[in-house]
Design a protein around this motif. Structure first.
Motif, short mmCIF file in Angstrom:
data_model
loop_
_atom_site.label_atom_id
_atom_site.label_comp_id
_atom_site.label_asym_id
_atom_site.label_seq_id
_atom_site.Cartn_x
_atom_site.Cartn_y
_atom_site.Cartn_z
N CYS A 161 0.82 -1.22 0.00
CA CYS A 161 0.00 0.00 0.00
C CYS A 161 0.85 1.26 0.00
N GLY A 162 1.93 1.25 -0.75
CA GLY A 162 2.85 2.38 -0.76
C GLY A 162 2.57 3.39 -1.86
N HIS A 163 3.67 3.97 -2.38
CA HIS A 163 3.59 5.14 -3.26
C HIS A 163 2.81 4.88 -4.53
N ILE A 164 2.96 3.70 -5.15
CA ILE A 164 2.36 3.43 -6.45
C ILE A 164 0.92 2.93 -6.34
N PHE A 165 0.45 2.71 -5.12
CA PHE A 165 -0.90 2.17 -4.90
C PHE A 165 -1.97 3.04 -5.55
N ASP A 166 -1.83 4.36 -5.40
CA ASP A 166 -2.85 5.28 -5.92
C ASP A 166 -3.12 5.06 -7.40
N ALA A 167 -2.06 4.94 -8.19
CA ALA A 167 -2.25 4.80 -9.64
C ALA A 167 -3.04 3.54 -9.96
N TYR A 168 -2.68 2.42 -9.34
CA TYR A 168 -3.40 1.17 -9.63
C TYR A 168 -4.85 1.25 -9.15
N ALA A 169 -5.06 1.79 -7.96
CA ALA A 169 -6.42 1.85 -7.41
C ALA A 169 -7.31 2.77 -8.24
N ARG A 170 -6.82 3.94 -8.58
CA ARG A 170 -7.62 4.88 -9.38
C ARG A 170 -7.86 4.37 -10.79
N LEU A 171 -6.78 3.91 -11.42
CA LEU A 171 -6.88 3.54 -12.82
C LEU A 171 -7.58 2.21 -13.03
N SER A 172 -7.80 1.43 -11.98
CA SER A 172 -8.54 0.18 -12.13
C SER A 172 -9.94 0.42 -12.69
N ARG A 173 -10.46 1.63 -12.49
CA ARG A 173 -11.80 1.95 -13.00
C ARG A 173 -11.84 2.01 -14.52
N VAL A 174 -10.69 2.08 -15.16
CA VAL A 174 -10.63 2.12 -16.61
C VAL A 174 -10.91 0.74 -17.20
N PHE A 175 -10.61 -0.32 -16.46
CA PHE A 175 -10.50 -1.64 -17.06
C PHE A 175 -11.65 -2.56 -16.64
N ALA A 176 -12.33 -3.10 -17.63
CA ALA A 176 -13.49 -3.94 -17.39
C ALA A 176 -13.19 -5.21 -16.59
N PRO A 177 -12.04 -5.88 -16.81
CA PRO A 177 -11.82 -7.14 -16.08
C PRO A 177 -11.45 -6.97 -14.61
N ILE A 178 -11.10 -5.75 -14.17
CA ILE A 178 -10.52 -5.56 -12.84
C ILE A 178 -11.56 -5.01 -11.86
N ASP A 179 -11.73 -5.72 -10.75
CA ASP A 179 -12.59 -5.27 -9.66
C ASP A 179 -11.79 -5.39 -8.36
N ILE A 180 -11.12 -4.31 -7.97
CA ILE A 180 -10.30 -4.34 -6.76
C ILE A 180 -11.21 -4.29 -5.54
N VAL A 181 -11.06 -5.28 -4.66
CA VAL A 181 -11.97 -5.40 -3.51
C VAL A 181 -11.27 -5.33 -2.17
N ALA A 182 -9.95 -5.56 -2.14
CA ALA A 182 -9.27 -5.63 -0.84
C ALA A 182 -7.81 -5.21 -0.99
#
Length: 390
Positions: free
Chosen positions: A12-33
């Motif tokens: 949950c460090g520095h790069i977490f924000d990019a993955y968490a925010r940008l996951s909304r772009v991608f249909a296959p990805i549903d980040i839950v935890a």
């Protein structure tokens, strides 16, 4: 209909924000935890993005999670990816895949034995800019590519990164930190590497952290070379000069990557990003090429210092998950990451030994990202500022 996968993030460090925010772009990805060795960090990220905060072992044991994104520090990549694959999770790791070839081979074998997907950053080569370059090369616009250059050169990250310490330790430095972006793009365009030779040096034994945060004013001891010059010899016959540095105050290399063929030269943008224009130079002069119409080619992300860039981190994960659902290989595959890792470790070893290092692994160029797949990867309800597939 695109299958959605439940995904957990470890780290949950520095790069977490990019993955968490940008996951909304991608249909296959549903980040839950999310999970982290620091439970308070996991709790903060969970609250920020509406996720479930778990311990690392809890996340790996959670039967409802299909896949894991490994965002831990590089020294932990192999251990956490091993644990995720052993727990039956498809896994996408930040770069590098591992810090030792034996670990990388083990992870690929483990994924294969367990019938799981394994892929790794960087996935920037799947962005609009470098996929457009791939199209030009495949169409023969450059003729036979004989030479090229690639440059990553700055004065380190202690002026902006709140925790720059890992970047100056053995197993890091500019070769293993930024080298994956450059070598991955080059391999995706030119094919596998045959051998490398390099020289390396260090300008400063210590660095002072000037970035705001709890480490401001502390001293970083430098334990790895921070400046290298390499020659990468590809099986295709192309020879590319590759410079990496945390030591230079400034430079005049306008184009991060240049490729020179018998018919034309091609100027490419920063492989750390997904978007950017190209320029082709031939007998008719210089011709700029706008790549914003290409899938994932629209600048969509405002950097802290104000620059508007193309940022679609998670595209490689989405492509891996789509491949699992549709019975095809991931483009940012574990095999690609292993080959790139061997090249980078060989660059370091060549500087230590003063000799060419032969590359034992090989890899087929990843398939280009076709428009049909790109459309399938994009979430229908992606935020407007993140849309890039027309």
């Amino acid at each position: 209909m695109t299958r959605r996968f439940k995904v957990g993030i470890i780290g949950c460090g520095h790069i977490f924000d990019a993955y968490a925010r940008l996951s909304r772009v991608f249909a296959p990805i549903d980040i839950v935890a999310c999970a982290d060795i620091d439970q308070l960090a996991a709790n903060r990220r969970a609250s920020q993005y509406g996720l479930t905060s778990l311990g690392v072992s809890e996340l790996l044991a959670e039967s409802g999670i299909d896949a894991v994104i490994n965002l831990t520090n590089p020294a932990s990549h192999a251990t956490i990816t091993d644990a995720a694959l052993s727990a039956g999770k498809h896994t996408y790791s930040e770069k590098p895949l591992a810090l030792a070839m034996a670990d990388a081979h083990h992870l690929i074998d483990l994924a294969m034995r367990n019938g799981l997907g394994l892929a790794a950053a960087p996935d920037t080569f799947l962005g609009g800019a470098h996929q457009a370059a791939r199209g030009l090369i495949d169409a023969g616009r450059l003729g036979t590519i004989k030479a090229g250059s690639a440059h990553f050169m700055n004065h380190g990250m202690e002026a902006w990164h709140p925790n720059p310490f890992p970047y100056y330790q053995a197993g890091a430095g500019p070769v293993l930190d930024m080298g994956p972006y450059y070598v991955t793009v080059l391999v995706s365009l030119l094919g596998p590497v045959k051998r490398v030779a390099s020289l390396a040096t260090t300008f400063f034994d210590e660095r002072e952290v000037t970035a705001e945060g709890p480490n401001q004013g502390t001293i970083v001891a430098v334990a790895t070379p921070t400046n290298s010059q390499s020659l990468i010899d590809f099986h295709s016959g192309a020879q590319v000069h590759f410079s990496t540095s945390y030591d230079v105050w400034g430079h005049g290399h306008v184009n991060p990557i240049e490729l020179h063929g018998t018919e034309a030269s091609l100027m490419l943008p920063d492989p750390n990003y997904f978007a950017g224009g190209l320029e082709i130079i031939d007998a008719n002069g210089r011709s700029p090429i706008d790549t914003q119409d290409a899938p994932f080619g629209i600048p969509n992300w405002r950097e802290p210092r104000g620059a508007l860039i193309g940022n679609y981190r998670g595209l490689g994960l989405a492509d891996m998950l789509d491949g699992i659902a549709n019975g095809r290989a991931a483009r940012a595959s574990g095999d690609l990451a292993l080959h790139v890792l061997e090249v980078l470790l060989a660059i370091i070893r060549s500087a230590e030994r003063g000799q060419f290092i032969e590359i034992e692994s090989t890899i087929e160029r990843p398939e280009p990202l076709d428009i049909e797949t790109a459309r399938r990867l994009k979430a229908v309800d992606a935020p407007a500022e993140f849309l890039s597939v027309q």
